[in-house]
Design an enzyme around this catalytic site. Structure first.
Site, PDB file in Angstrom:
ATOM      1  N   GLY A 844      20.564  60.317  -8.794  1.00  0.00           N
ATOM      2  CA  GLY A 844      19.690  61.111  -9.667  1.00  0.00           C
ATOM      3  C   GLY A 844      18.772  60.314 -10.574  1.00  0.00           C
ATOM      4  N   GLU A 845      19.121  59.089 -10.916  1.00  0.00           N
ATOM      5  CA  GLU A 845      18.300  58.367 -11.891  1.00  0.00           C
ATOM      6  C   GLU A 845      17.521  57.214 -11.286  1.00  0.00           C
ATOM      7  OE1 GLU A 845      20.158  58.373 -15.913  1.00  0.00           O
ATOM      8  OE2 GLU A 845      21.904  58.770 -14.685  1.00  0.00           O
ATOM      9  N   MET A 846      18.092  56.655 -10.216  1.00  0.00           N
ATOM     10  CA  MET A 846      17.425  55.529  -9.574  1.00  0.00           C
ATOM     11  C   MET A 846      15.995  55.871  -9.175  1.00  0.00           C
ATOM     12  SD  MET A 846      17.501  52.579  -8.508  1.00  0.00           S
ATOM     13  CE  MET A 846      16.117  51.779  -7.735  1.00  0.00           C
TER      14      MET A 846
END
Ligand code: FES
Ligand code: FES
Length: 886
Positions: A844-846
């Site tokens: 989700g953040e990469m």
């Protein structure tokens, strides 16, 4: 008053209404049709309130009911139900176009208006029709695809049955629509403000207009006498500690003697209606005695600066990371680049306002009554504990409603504290639904970083050393710390043997920083990845080759000294290589003239979760042989429900419909940590598999196929599984060595863009992302995260910036619209993670970490100009180009 007759969803209605009543209020408040949402302050900016009136898509927030005599109105509820959805609703669910779902009803209504008149729209026509509808989660790609699929359904070219995954397609690696998709598409998923709360008082909150001051007097005498006003809630009325204690005890629920930043809550007014509360608030007078304002971290740390919080130094954190001998290595390097990079404060922009409702389960139970908080938390057990202490009320539970996006900011308590305190003080149900402007004011932001870096390499283009001196504006409150992630990811994807970094985090009187998608890594990645291109340039090496040459390898150590076992970065680079070659060739034809094309790369390795943490999940065998999963694993849009359901069904060999999820209430679930740090798939998925293995073993040993069978055999039907990270160990306070994330997601992104060298305008043409997140559980959910992240990353690079007082809506905050959307391509590499559930990890953040440097490197590639201060606005680009010519 006017008498109006109209048809809503095929039913005739007659109303007598004031001439000012808007359709949005009629639908939501009078008729309970809460599928229609509100995501701006009724300014026609968000499109969440879109309905169809006489075949045209309109903003119901701006449409007066008085103008609708004889009209035919269709809302999302009039389209279909989860059991019998409209083809457009099916198309959205099947295309993965629904994440948090807050924009979805408005999108679907705008789509209906478009397709009713044109069953074969072009992409340009789709973008034009949806230009007033905002989405923060998806990057718009899957929304365009959903509209194209809906058009094919309507034209009769294909049916939903042909598109929908079949039971024979398998469960892992298959894009089954997320369990909540149709409820969101049909308007039956309840977000906090959608709850009807009988007898509730509405709140309006006085927020500080000044950044640092003593409160010397509060006068609410006139307000308290106004019609409908129930009373005032001040700091002295809060029964508990009045402190929202995430880290140090620095953040009050309501400020008592002083305010620390603009927007701090000073008091709440409760009234029978929102209009009454807001009218009364305008008569409140608060006197402040100004205190010196600390505007920057430099000022905060200067000699003689006022101490912002009593008993807490202005310097919150001073943490070095030291590995090898960086200064000596730089001296001996063949090439060294030096630069200063700065990043801006960002509002993470979930579409939903920061709403909370609070109510008493049994009103007459006095001091033992159960207080229920319904809100938007992504860590309900932790927030419950914080609220119990702050509000001085033990018997409390937290219920996570459906949540309209979060991107990090819902790791902090926002409106829940005030709403809960008001419920206790007034002994009444409370609705606190702030405006967008107030939500922007009260929420945490992405921290601004100031980074002075030096990066060196030898003559062969092998990295020798990296130095980064970071000064970070913490704002007024400490909240969640992002600094460990910034420090643990300093060396990115690379092997850098010598490293000398220091991060200082300082209190100021600015809006407070907290977790924000990527949590401290996008800033350091921007600095490192731009410095990589600068150094490649200086050495005369292609930036792609330079990155690949310096990839970390299994057996080598990250910046914290942690030796990695797996590092599939070269495979990710290989996946993107043909696209890079193609892009360079295409760009070569656009190197002269006013508009120049550039290609830029950005890379990164994002660590999952937090070091040394754990997760727990309970599973229970049901009477029909299905299972129920109990875990407070929040799903503000990422697809947690898909992950839990698909893993469970796969491990238990069950159809998806026999997996039930119970994830939203503190009294029914295990505490399993926040939906943050891309940790849910890896940590909670891992704990789930552990629980399922125990259940399977009990079923195997007893031959039971349902809960009755297990009970008859004397076995429990419920099993609790856990997962613990093995990377425990604090960061050494003097060297920063010794710890790391146990699992990383690897990615590289390539941006192709055009720069207008006269206006400074940038047009992003395409972003290609290659990612390795281990085994893919649901490809649509994964690519949806990547696409939303790329869109957000481009916004971060080019236009998004929060300035207190100047940013208060979706025009003053430069939100990426479907008009700004660009081509996206995702390349999935699947290297099974040895410790991940079924080999998976989280993504989700990469997806946003490499985007900003890739954009900036592409601008440099196009024009020769470096923009080292985000965002890269046209003015900064023009100034950099002028400086090149000077
Ligand atoms: S609420 Fe109507 S456009 Fe935003
Ligand atoms: S899915 Fe569009 S705002 Fe979340």
């Amino acid at each position: 008053m006017r008498r109006i007759s109209l048809t809503i969803n095929g039913q005739n209605h007659s109303f007598v209404m004031s001439k000012d009543r808007v359709l949005l209020d009629l639908l939501r408040e009078d008729l309970g049709l809460t599928g229609t949402k509100q995501a701006c302050d009724r300014k026609g900016q968000c499109g969440a309130c879109t309905v169809i009136v006489n075949q045209r898509a309109v903003h119901s927030c701006l449409t007066k009911v008085a103008s609708l005599d004889g009209a035919q109105v269709i809302t999302v509820e009039g389209m279909g139900t989860p059991e019998n959805p409209h083809l457009i609703q099916e198309a959205y669910a099947l295309s993965g176009a629904i994440q948090c779902g807050f924009c979805t009803p408005g999108m679907i209504m705008a789509t209906k208006a478009l397709l009713d008149g044109n069953t074969n729209p072009t992409v340009e026509e789709i973008k034009k029709a949806l230009r007033h509808n905002l989405c923060r989660c998806t990057g718009y790609k899957k929304i365009v695809e959903a509209i194209q699929l809906a058009a094919r359904f309507i034209r009769g070219e294909v049916t939903p049955d042909r598109v929908r995954p079949k039971s024979t397609d398998g469960l892992i690696g298959v894009s089954h629509p997320r369990p909540s998709a149709l409820a969101k598409a049909c308007g039956t998923a309840h977000f906090t403000a959608d709850y009807k709360l009988e007898g509730a008082l509405e709140l309006a909150v006085f927020r500080s207009p000044v950044p640092h001051a003593r409160i010397t007097n509060i006068d609410t005498s006139y307000a308290e006498k106004m019609t409908g006003v129930a009373g005032v809630l001040k700091a002295t009325d809060v029964k508990g500690t009045n402190v929202l204690k995430f880290g140090p005890p620095d953040r009050p629920v309501i400020c008592g003697d002083k305010v620390y930043c603009i927007g701090d809550p000073v008091l709440a007014l409760a009234a029978e209606s929102k209009a009454q509360a807001e009218a009364a608030l305008k008569t409140v007078r608060v006197d402040f005695e100004p205190l010196p304002v600390v505007e920057s971290p430099e000022a905060s740390l200067a000699d003689g600066t006022v101490q912002i919080h009593p008993n807490l130094p202005n310097l919150c954190v001073d943490q070095p990371v030291i590995r090898g001998a960086a200064e000596e290595a730089l001296t001996n390097s063949a090439a060294v680049v030096e630069a200063r990079f700065t990043t801006q404060r960002v509002y993470m922009s979930p579409l939903e306002a920061e709403a909370t409702i609070a109510y008493w389960e049994e009103e007459d139970e006095g001091e033992d009554a159960l207080l229920v908080i319904v809100g938007r938390s992504i860590n309900i057990h932790q927030h419950l504990g914080m609220l119990q202490e702050a509000l001085g009320w033990e018997n409390m539970k937290y219920v996570e409603a459906y949540t309209g996006g979060q991107f990090g900011i819902k790791l902090d308590i926002m409106s829940e504290g005030i709403a809960g305190a008001a419920a206790i003080h007034f002994k009444r149900p409370i609705r606190y639904v702030p405006s967008l402007a107030e939500s922007m004011l009260m929420t945490s932001k992405r921290h601004p970083f100031d980074m002075k870096v030096r990066l060196g390499a030898d003559a062969q283009g092998i990295l020798t050393a990296y130095c980064n001196d970071m000064l970070v504006d913490k704002g007024a409150y400490r909240s969640a710390d992002i600094f460990p992630r910034s420090l643990m990811t300093l060396s990115g994807s690379y092997n850098i043997p010598n490293l000398n970094a220091r991060l200082r985090l300082a209190y100021t009187n600015n809006p407070f920083g907290s977790t924000a998608r990527g949590a401290g890594q996008p800033q350091v990645s921007f600095a490192l990845e731009c410095a990589m291109d600068m150094l490649a340039d200086k050495l005369g090496i292609d930036p792609f080759e330079f990155r690949l040459r310096n990839s970390l390898k299994p057996g080598q150590a990250k910046c914290t000294g942690w030796v990695v076992e797996e590092w599939p970065f070269p495979e990710v680079m290989k996946a993107i290589h043909p696209h890079y070659e193609r892009a360079l060739k295409e760009a070569a034809a656009h190197r002269t003239g006013r508009v120049r094309r550039g290609v830029g790369l950005g890379a990164g390795a994002h660590g999952v979760g937090r070091t040394g943490e754990g997760a727990a999940v309970a599973v229970e065998l049901d009477p029909d042989g299905g299972i129920t999963v109990y875990a407070a694993a929040a799903d503000p849009g990422e697809g947690t429900d898909s992950m839990l359901a698909q893993i469970s069904a796969s491990v238990m060999n069950l159809p998806l419909k026999k997996v039930r999820l119970c994830t939203r209430e503190t009294d029914l679930t295990t505490a399993t940590g926040p939906a943050a740090g891309s940790r849910l798939t890896y940590m909670v998925g891992g704990a789930l598999i552990n629980a399922l293995d125990q259940l399977k073993e009990a079923m195997r040993a007893t031959g039971a196929t349902n809960s009755e069978g297990l009970s008859a055999a004397g076995k429990p039907k419920r099993y609790i599984g856990s997962k613990k990270n093995e990377d425990a160990g604090p960061m050494d306070p003097k060297t920063g060595q010794g710890t790391s994330f146990v699992s990383d997601i690897h990615g590289v992104q390539m941006v192709e863009l055009d720069v207008d060298t006269e206006s400074g305008d940038v047009t992003v043409l395409k972003v290609t992302a290659a990612v390795d997140a281990g085994t893919v559980i649901n490809p649509q959910n994964l690519t949806g995260q990547l696409e939303g992240g790329m869109d957000m990353g481009v916004g971060y690079a080019l236009r998004e910036e929060y300035a207190v007082g100047e940013t208060y809506d979706w025009v003053t905050y430069k939100f990426p619209t479907i008009r700004d959307s660009f081509e996206m391509e995702t390349l999935l590499v699947e290297t099974r993670r040895s410790k991940g559930p079924l080999g998976a990890t989280g993504v989700g953040e990469m997806c946003l970490v490499p985007t900003a440097p890739a954009v900036i490197n592409a601008i440099k590639n196009a024009t020769g100009a470096w923009i080292c201060d985000l965002p890269a606005t046209p003015d900064k680009i023009k100034a950099a180009l002028a400086a090149l010519k000077a």
